[in-house]
Design a protein around this motif. Sequence first.
Motif, PDB file in Angstrom:
ATOM      1  N   ARG A  58       0.848  -1.229  -0.052  1.00 57.47           N
ATOM      2  CA  ARG A  58      -0.067  -0.063   0.154  1.00 57.47           C
ATOM      3  C   ARG A  58       0.985   1.356   0.089  1.00 57.47           C
ATOM      4  O   ARG A  58       1.637   1.674   0.852  1.00 57.47           O
ATOM      5  CB  ARG A  58      -0.897   0.030   1.259  1.00 57.47           C
ATOM      6  CG  ARG A  58      -2.125   0.923   0.975  1.00 57.47           C
ATOM      7  CD  ARG A  58      -3.001   0.943   2.402  1.00 57.47           C
ATOM      8  NE  ARG A  58      -3.695  -0.457   2.575  1.00 57.47           N
ATOM      9  CZ  ARG A  58      -4.728  -0.668   2.166  1.00 57.47           C
ATOM     10  NH1 ARG A  58      -5.320  -0.176   1.100  1.00 57.47           N
ATOM     11  NH2 ARG A  58      -5.005  -1.969   2.536  1.00 57.47           N
ATOM     12  N   HIS A  59       0.972   1.951  -1.056  1.00 58.44           N
ATOM     13  CA  HIS A  59       1.984   2.797  -1.349  1.00 58.44           C
ATOM     14  C   HIS A  59       1.481   4.336  -1.313  1.00 58.44           C
ATOM     15  O   HIS A  59       0.232   4.830  -1.389  1.00 58.44           O
ATOM     16  CB  HIS A  59       2.660   2.608  -2.558  1.00 58.44           C
ATOM     17  CG  HIS A  59       3.396   1.164  -2.466  1.00 58.44           C
ATOM     18  ND1 HIS A  59       4.379   0.688  -1.578  1.00 58.44           N
ATOM     19  CD2 HIS A  59       3.148  -0.002  -3.437  1.00 58.44           C
ATOM     20  CE1 HIS A  59       4.863  -0.313  -2.029  1.00 58.44           C
ATOM     21  NE2 HIS A  59       3.936  -0.975  -3.044  1.00 58.44           N
ATOM     22  N   THR A  60       2.698   5.324  -1.120  1.00 56.59           N
ATOM     23  CA  THR A  60       2.358   6.713  -1.230  1.00 56.59           C
ATOM     24  C   THR A  60       2.640   7.400  -2.781  1.00 56.59           C
ATOM     25  O   THR A  60       2.971   8.525  -2.770  1.00 56.59           O
ATOM     26  CB  THR A  60       3.258   7.305  -0.303  1.00 56.59           C
ATOM     27  OG1 THR A  60       4.705   6.786  -0.632  1.00 56.59           O
ATOM     28  CG2 THR A  60       3.020   6.915   1.181  1.00 56.59           C
ATOM     29  N   ALA A  61       2.339   6.658  -3.632  1.00 52.28           N
ATOM     30  CA  ALA A  61       2.457   7.055  -4.936  1.00 52.28           C
ATOM     31  C   ALA A  61       1.566   6.041  -5.783  1.00 52.28           C
ATOM     32  O   ALA A  61       1.189   4.896  -5.737  1.00 52.28           O
ATOM     33  CB  ALA A  61       3.935   6.775  -5.745  1.00 52.28           C
ATOM     34  N   ASP A  62       1.109   6.822  -6.954  1.00 57.23           N
ATOM     35  CA  ASP A  62       0.337   6.109  -7.847  1.00 57.23           C
ATOM     36  C   ASP A  62       1.442   5.235  -8.780  1.00 57.23           C
ATOM     37  O   ASP A  62       2.263   5.413  -9.041  1.00 57.23           O
ATOM     38  CB  ASP A  62      -0.394   7.216  -8.964  1.00 57.23           C
ATOM     39  CG  ASP A  62      -1.583   7.848  -8.352  1.00 57.23           C
ATOM     40  OD1 ASP A  62      -2.414   7.054  -7.950  1.00 57.23           O
ATOM     41  OD2 ASP A  62      -1.265   9.043  -8.216  1.00 57.23           O
ATOM     42  N   ASP A  63       0.940   3.954  -9.026  1.00 56.98           N
ATOM     43  CA  ASP A  63       1.736   2.949  -9.914  1.00 56.98           C
ATOM     44  C   ASP A  63       1.202   2.645 -11.001  1.00 56.98           C
ATOM     45  O   ASP A  63       0.035   2.193 -11.159  1.00 56.98           O
ATOM     46  CB  ASP A  63       2.026   1.799  -8.779  1.00 56.98           C
ATOM     47  CG  ASP A  63       3.084   0.748  -9.618  1.00 56.98           C
ATOM     48  OD1 ASP A  63       4.285   0.939  -8.941  1.00 56.98           O
ATOM     49  OD2 ASP A  63       2.974  -0.023 -10.317  1.00 56.98           O
ATOM     50  N   TYR A  64       1.968   2.829 -12.168  1.00 62.12           N
ATOM     51  CA  TYR A  64       1.565   2.456 -13.459  1.00 62.12           C
ATOM     52  C   TYR A  64       2.350   1.274 -14.066  1.00 62.12           C
ATOM     53  O   TYR A  64       3.498   1.254 -14.306  1.00 62.12           O
ATOM     54  CB  TYR A  64       1.627   3.736 -14.327  1.00 62.12           C
ATOM     55  CG  TYR A  64       0.594   4.585 -13.852  1.00 62.12           C
ATOM     56  CD1 TYR A  64      -0.371   5.066 -14.435  1.00 62.12           C
ATOM     57  CD2 TYR A  64       1.255   5.912 -13.181  1.00 62.12           C
ATOM     58  CE1 TYR A  64      -1.355   6.045 -14.099  1.00 62.12           C
ATOM     59  CE2 TYR A  64       0.495   6.930 -12.682  1.00 62.12           C
ATOM     60  CZ  TYR A  64      -0.639   6.980 -13.313  1.00 62.12           C
ATOM     61  OH  TYR A  64      -1.474   8.145 -12.912  1.00 62.12           O
ATOM     62  N   PHE A  65       1.845  -0.135 -14.252  1.00 59.86           N
ATOM     63  CA  PHE A  65       2.335  -1.159 -14.615  1.00 59.86           C
ATOM     64  C   PHE A  65       2.210  -1.429 -16.114  1.00 59.86           C
ATOM     65  O   PHE A  65       1.102  -2.073 -16.488  1.00 59.86           O
ATOM     66  CB  PHE A  65       2.101  -2.232 -13.576  1.00 59.86           C
ATOM     67  CG  PHE A  65       3.070  -3.130 -13.446  1.00 59.86           C
ATOM     68  CD1 PHE A  65       4.131  -3.097 -12.720  1.00 59.86           C
ATOM     69  CD2 PHE A  65       2.916  -4.661 -13.902  1.00 59.86           C
ATOM     70  CE1 PHE A  65       5.094  -4.105 -12.316  1.00 59.86           C
ATOM     71  CE2 PHE A  65       3.912  -5.667 -13.782  1.00 59.86           C
ATOM     72  CZ  PHE A  65       4.824  -5.239 -12.926  1.00 59.86           C
ATOM     73  N   HIS A  66       3.080  -1.115 -16.924  1.00 62.69           N
ATOM     74  CA  HIS A  66       2.854  -1.218 -18.309  1.00 62.69           C
ATOM     75  C   HIS A  66       3.572  -2.650 -18.563  1.00 62.69           C
ATOM     76  O   HIS A  66       4.778  -2.800 -18.790  1.00 62.69           O
ATOM     77  CB  HIS A  66       3.818  -0.133 -19.091  1.00 62.69           C
ATOM     78  CG  HIS A  66       3.199   1.313 -18.873  1.00 62.69           C
ATOM     79  ND1 HIS A  66       3.581   1.960 -17.777  1.00 62.69           N
ATOM     80  CD2 HIS A  66       2.482   2.143 -19.734  1.00 62.69           C
ATOM     81  CE1 HIS A  66       3.081   3.027 -17.721  1.00 62.69           C
ATOM     82  NE2 HIS A  66       2.410   3.231 -18.953  1.00 62.69           N
ATOM     83  N   ILE A  67       2.564  -3.428 -19.148  1.00 64.96           N
ATOM     84  CA  ILE A  67       3.111  -4.819 -19.444  1.00 64.96           C
ATOM     85  C   ILE A  67       3.786  -4.801 -20.881  1.00 64.96           C
ATOM     86  O   ILE A  67       2.959  -4.440 -21.820  1.00 64.96           O
ATOM     87  CB  ILE A  67       1.932  -5.857 -19.281  1.00 64.96           C
ATOM     88  CG1 ILE A  67       1.025  -5.504 -18.222  1.00 64.96           C
ATOM     89  CG2 ILE A  67       2.119  -7.154 -19.552  1.00 64.96           C
ATOM     90  CD1 ILE A  67       1.772  -6.012 -16.884  1.00 64.96           C
ATOM     91  N   LEU A  68       4.862  -5.519 -20.729  1.00 65.77           N
ATOM     92  CA  LEU A  68       5.554  -5.361 -22.181  1.00 65.77           C
ATOM     93  C   LEU A  68       5.503  -7.009 -22.809  1.00 65.77           C
ATOM     94  O   LEU A  68       5.323  -7.053 -23.815  1.00 65.77           O
ATOM     95  CB  LEU A  68       7.135  -5.223 -21.880  1.00 65.77           C
ATOM     96  CG  LEU A  68       7.344  -3.776 -21.085  1.00 65.77           C
ATOM     97  CD1 LEU A  68       8.889  -3.490 -20.917  1.00 65.77           C
ATOM     98  CD2 LEU A  68       6.747  -2.572 -22.107  1.00 65.77           C
ATOM     99  N   THR A  69       5.939  -7.863 -22.052  1.00 70.50           N
ATOM    100  CA  THR A  69       5.631  -9.242 -22.448  1.00 70.50           C
ATOM    101  C   THR A  69       5.164  -9.925 -21.355  1.00 70.50           C
ATOM    102  O   THR A  69       5.107  -9.770 -20.130  1.00 70.50           O
ATOM    103  CB  THR A  69       7.003  -9.815 -22.843  1.00 70.50           C
ATOM    104  OG1 THR A  69       8.048  -9.592 -21.560  1.00 70.50           O
ATOM    105  CG2 THR A  69       7.665  -9.266 -23.856  1.00 70.50           C
TER     106      THR A  69
END
Length: 235
Positions: A135-146
Amino acid sequence: MAPPSNTASSSPSRTGGGIGGWLKILAILIGIFYPISYVLEQNLDKFYVFELDHLKDVSTRAIAAHGNDTRAIVSYIVDELGAKVTTQRYINHDEEWVFNNAGGAMGAMYIIHASITEYLIIFGSAVGTEGHSGRHTADDYFHILTGEQWAYVPGQYEREVYPAGSVHWMRRGEVKQYRIPEYCFAMEYARGWIPPMLFFGYADTFTSTLDFYTLWRTSYVTGREMIANLLAGKI
């Protein structure tokens, strides 16, 4: 006859004074840093050097150009970021891979950028893993590459599925169970307050793996990049 000793009666007073002194110091620190953090929080977007639309665009084009060749995809992304970001120092072109154990999951990461308000890494595993997102203090964007990532939130009866080309966005404060069923590599971008996130990344070293060499390497690379970016004017 000697007068009664006052040691016992004076000791609590000294202890109370000590506690009171620490409370005053704490109150002063809160009074100083809270307004600063509040002002910074209202202006976080001014410190970001990466654009959400561009990160999505470059990852999409890299996948289209190189398919399942993860190494080529990563090189494509890093080369373009190096050309686009105005200050070259913000981008780490050396692929210094280190293991990452956090929330019970294990993978590896390559730190492209680390500063107080942003980090950009390549994270993944060729053999799969599963764990707690944190549970974090930042927005997280996980761009799936493969590959593919799955996620689960309590109360749901179906898993969330994120294939190559998709973005798994976790808002600040959200938490999920996640799984890489077979293999997956992603470009992970976080924007917000990054230093508090490090505690989650370090905890498994002390409670499980005892892999202090990896802890040192992670701290060294992260600290080096953060300090260098601060010196370059990047918060």
